[in-house]
Scaffold this motif. Structure first.
Motif: not given
Length: 316
Positions: A28-33, A80-90, A245-255
């Motif tokens: 759902g990353a692209a939807s959220m972005a 990094g993923a939060r910043e890429a998607l432009g969302v808030e996070h908790r 944007v979704r792909d950028q967020a995914l690539k933030s999770h390098v591990s």
């Protein structure tokens, strides 16, 4: 007909409940972005820190820090993923349960998320719902999308928050009641999408990474294969403009994400042509909705919705 989201979604609030950091980028990353880009407030909740995850990117295996401080690494990846998607996070702050393997399966670790009593696990999510006041909650289905114990528990706490957050008699220490209007289940593993992309690749004489997965789906849940969701898609969110944007967020999770792996095996241009949506199930709604939908906000007058919406017919 090519459906499009409203250009201005200011006032809409969406809360997405995920089990681990990286799940928000693969589901759902692209939807959220897309909604965040259009002015909606979108918040991701990570139930656990992913401390017991495996390192799934061969390129990170030799990084010693990824082994002795995986929790810290995954927190940085999430930022990094939060910043890429432009969302808030908790963070909910629960301990990753790990994925038990073996026959028989070993017991889950003491104190982990999946073994936490439901009311204790749901309380911090109820508090977030009452503070953030989402119109829409995005969650996993009863199977967790796939049967990882933390994913199944994430479904349970999201369902509990959906039911309880609007009732002032429940979770009385967690703030003033707020009643969300719609609950969706994510369908990141939509078989129809995999088939459509598979057929498009074969028609072009290209290699399809989906052949083995589709063969497993064709069987009747063979031993060792994840169960297929029994829900039918009701809602398709047009979000092709945010696939990059979704792909950028995914690539933030390098591990967790191999940049040469499955997630990036099909070009975004082909995905935009064949399947420019992300798929969901409208699991519950407190407003009238006409199916199929192409917008989470269908039936919600979020520009007029009072800033406080009490449950049980109480007025603000």
């Amino acid at each position: 007909m090519q459906h499009q989201l409203e250009s201005d979604c200011t006032g809409l609030r969406i809360l997405a409940v995920h089990a681990h950091p990286d799940d928000e980028s693969s589901k759902g990353a692209a939807s959220m972005a897309a909604y965040a880009r259009r002015g909606a407030r979108v918040m991701v909740v990570s139930c656990t820190g992913g401390e017991r995850g495996s390192i799934l990117n061969p390129g990170v295996e030799e990084n010693r820090r990824s082994h002795w401080d995986l929790a810290g690494l995954r927190h940085r990846e999430m930022a990094g993923a939060r910043e890429a998607l432009g969302v808030e996070h908790r963070w909910l702050g629960f301990m990753d349960s790990g994925l038990p393997e073996g026959d028989p399966l070993p017991p889950l670790p003491w104190g982990c998320f999946a073994k936490t009593p439901l009311e204790r696990a749901a309380a911090p999510l109820v508090r977030i719902v009452r503070e953030f006041r989402p119109h829409v909650i995005l969650a996993y289905d009863e199977n967790g999308g796939y049967p990882h114990p933390d994913h199944i528990m994430a479904h349970k706490v999201a369902a509990e928050a959906w039911e309880a957050s609007g009732d002032p008699r429940r979770y009385i220490a967690e703030g003033d009641a707020w009643e969300p209007l719609k609950l969706y289940y994510d369908r990141a593993f939509d078989v129809d999408r995999f088939k459509a992309l598979h057929e498009a690749l074969e028609a072009r004489g290209m290699h399809s990474p989906f052949a083995e997965r589709i063969a497993r789906f064709a069987e009747s849940e063979p031993e060792g294969a994840p169960p297929v969701s029994r829900h039918q898609t009701t809602t398709r969110i047009p979000c092709a403009d945010c696939f990059d944007v979704r792909d950028q967020a995914l690539k933030s999770h390098v591990s967790q994400v191999d940049p040469d792996g499955f997630f990036f095996a099909v070009s975004n241009d082909l995905q935009r042509e064949i399947w420019p949506y992300e798929d969901y199930v409208l699991a519950a709604s407190r407003v009238e909705a006409n199916l199929p939908e192409y917008d989470f906000a269908e039936g919600i007058d979020y520009r007029q919705t009072p800033e406080t919406r009490r449950g049980n017919d109480q007025t603000a």
